[in-house]
Scaffold this active site. Structure first.
Site, PDB file in Angstrom:
ATOM      1  N   HIS A  52       0.750   6.147  10.565  1.00  0.00           N
ATOM      2  CA  HIS A  52       0.919   4.852  10.316  1.00  0.00           C
ATOM      3  C   HIS A  52       1.578   4.161  11.664  1.00  0.00           C
ATOM      4  CE1 HIS A  52       4.853   6.359   9.014  1.00  0.00           C
ATOM      5  NE2 HIS A  52       5.258   5.135   9.049  1.00  0.00           N
ATOM      6  N   HIS A  54       4.498   2.395  12.318  1.00  0.00           N
ATOM      7  CA  HIS A  54       6.010   2.297  12.520  1.00  0.00           C
ATOM      8  C   HIS A  54       6.263   3.171  13.917  1.00  0.00           C
ATOM      9  CE1 HIS A  54       6.884   1.439   8.034  1.00  0.00           C
ATOM     10  NE2 HIS A  54       6.521   0.299   8.688  1.00  0.00           N
ATOM     11  N   ASP A  56       8.706   4.736  15.054  1.00  0.00           N
ATOM     12  CA  ASP A  56       9.096   6.045  15.164  1.00  0.00           C
ATOM     13  C   ASP A  56       8.241   7.325  14.750  1.00  0.00           C
ATOM     14  OD1 ASP A  56       9.212   5.010  12.228  1.00  0.00           O
ATOM     15  OD2 ASP A  56      10.302   6.942  11.624  1.00  0.00           O
ATOM     16  N   HIS A  57       6.830   6.557  14.728  1.00  0.00           N
ATOM     17  CA  HIS A  57       5.770   7.414  14.567  1.00  0.00           C
ATOM     18  C   HIS A  57       4.685   7.353  15.815  1.00  0.00           C
ATOM     19  CE1 HIS A  57       6.604   8.397  10.287  1.00  0.00           C
ATOM     20  NE2 HIS A  57       7.480   7.723  10.407  1.00  0.00           N
ATOM     21  N   HIS A 108       3.214   2.605   1.568  1.00  0.00           N
ATOM     22  CA  HIS A 108       4.359   2.403   2.672  1.00  0.00           C
ATOM     23  C   HIS A 108       4.013   1.329   3.831  1.00  0.00           C
ATOM     24  CE1 HIS A 108       7.824   3.596   5.168  1.00  0.00           C
ATOM     25  NE2 HIS A 108       6.834   3.801   6.257  1.00  0.00           N
ATOM     26  N   ASP A 130       5.463   8.860   5.903  1.00  0.00           N
ATOM     27  CA  ASP A 130       6.284   8.354   5.430  1.00  0.00           C
ATOM     28  C   ASP A 130       5.879   8.216   3.666  1.00  0.00           C
ATOM     29  OD1 ASP A 130       8.030   8.663   7.405  1.00  0.00           O
ATOM     30  OD2 ASP A 130       8.068   6.511   7.948  1.00  0.00           O
ATOM     31  N   HIS A 168      10.196  13.003   7.809  1.00  0.00           N
ATOM     32  CA  HIS A 168      11.815  12.664   7.937  1.00  0.00           C
ATOM     33  C   HIS A 168      12.539  13.676   7.074  1.00  0.00           C
ATOM     34  CE1 HIS A 168      12.010   8.762   9.787  1.00  0.00           C
ATOM     35  NE2 HIS A 168      10.814   8.330   9.062  1.00  0.00           N
TER      36      HIS A 168
HETATM   37 ZN   LIG Z   1       9.318   6.810   9.530  1.00  0.00          ZN
HETATM   38 ZN   LIG Z   2       7.350   4.450   8.350  1.00  0.00          ZN
END
Ligand SMILES: [Zn+2]
Ligand SMILES: [Zn+2]
Length: 256
Positions: A52, A54, A56-57, A108, A130, A168
């Site tokens: 996805h 975001h 942090d990905h 999400h 996530d 995570h």
């Molecule tokens: Zn994440």
């Molecule tokens: Zn996420």
């Protein structure tokens, strides 16, 4: 075939799968932990899978493609960095004798996807970003409770032996909430002690496995009488499956 979680930021894992000197990574929010692992293990990066949009990905994707020339597959319905090949429900990615199926799991984010496959000589693996966490699920930033419930139902239907590779390390805080919802669940208390031991040694609690998650994760158990009885007093009073799931997710949002 080797499966390794590379820690990144404060609680992310970038999953690394490698075989015969070739590697794939999933959700590289940061390039450096991946570059370090490639050097340390003498691997060539073939493939990057993204679940996805975001940061942090996806944050490490441009630096990794520049350094390695790896091919990148990501969700068709989320906005991706340039050069990412768009994937959706029913598409497949083949690598080193393994076929990974793409499953659409919105909730999400609107375009969140998962990759599920059975590499040769391994139990099946699920890269679920996530959406599904051990003992929990992702927050609903762009989707409805009904969508997320449907997405989790699809994941729950995969083989029970499936290794669940979440993005995570949220397990202990998820299990604290899970125990609040299902105080009499003995599988849950046993699993919580196991995870506390792992974390005390600085070890990841992941991958989890799907058969276990079905026994302990309240977000996969929102139709169970034991979970529903904890949600009965929520206002407005839950009626259908999506209502119970929504009440559970809402409660977790504010739980400390
Ligand atoms: Zn994440
Ligand atoms: Zn996420």
């Amino acid at each position: 075939m080797n499966l390794i979680p590379l820690p990144a930021f404060s609680d992310n894992y970038i999953w690394l799968l490698h075989h015969n000197g070739r590697a794939l990574v999933v959700d590289p929010g940061d390039a450096q932990p991946v570059l370090d692992a490639l050097t340390r293990l003498e691997l060539v990066l073939d493939l990057i899978l993204v679940t996805h949009h975001h940061m942090d990905h996806v944050g490490g994707v441009p630096a990794l493609t520049a350094a390695t020339g790896a091919t990148v597959y990501g969700p068709a319905k989320d906005t991706m960095p340039p050069g990412v090949m768009a994937m959706g429900q029913g598409d497949e990615v083949s690598w080193q004798g393994a076929d990974f199926q793409v499953i659409d799991i919105p909730g999400h984010t609107a375009g969140h996807i998962a990759f599920f496959g059975q590499p040769p000589g391994m139990t099946p693996v699920l890269f679920c970003g996530d959406t599904l966490f051990s003992g929990g699920c992702g927050r609903l930033f762009e989707g409805t409770p009904a969508q997320m419930l449907h997405s989790l139902d699809q994941l729950a239907a995969l083989p029970g032996t499936t290794q669940v590779c979440c993005a995570h390390e949220y397990t202990l805080s998820n299990l604290k909430f899970a125990r609040h919802i299902e105080p009499s669940n003995l599988d849950l208390s046993a699993y919580e002690s196991h995870c506390q031991n792992l974390r005390a040694q600085g070890l990841p609690t992941l991958p989890s496995n799907l058969g276990l998650e079905l026994k302990i994760n309240p977000f996969l158990r929102s139709r169970q009488p034991s979970v529903r009885s904890s949600l009965q007093h929520c206002a407005p009073s839950p009626v259908d499956d999506a209502d119970f799931f929504a009440a559970l997710r809402l409660w977790k949002n504010d739980y400390r």
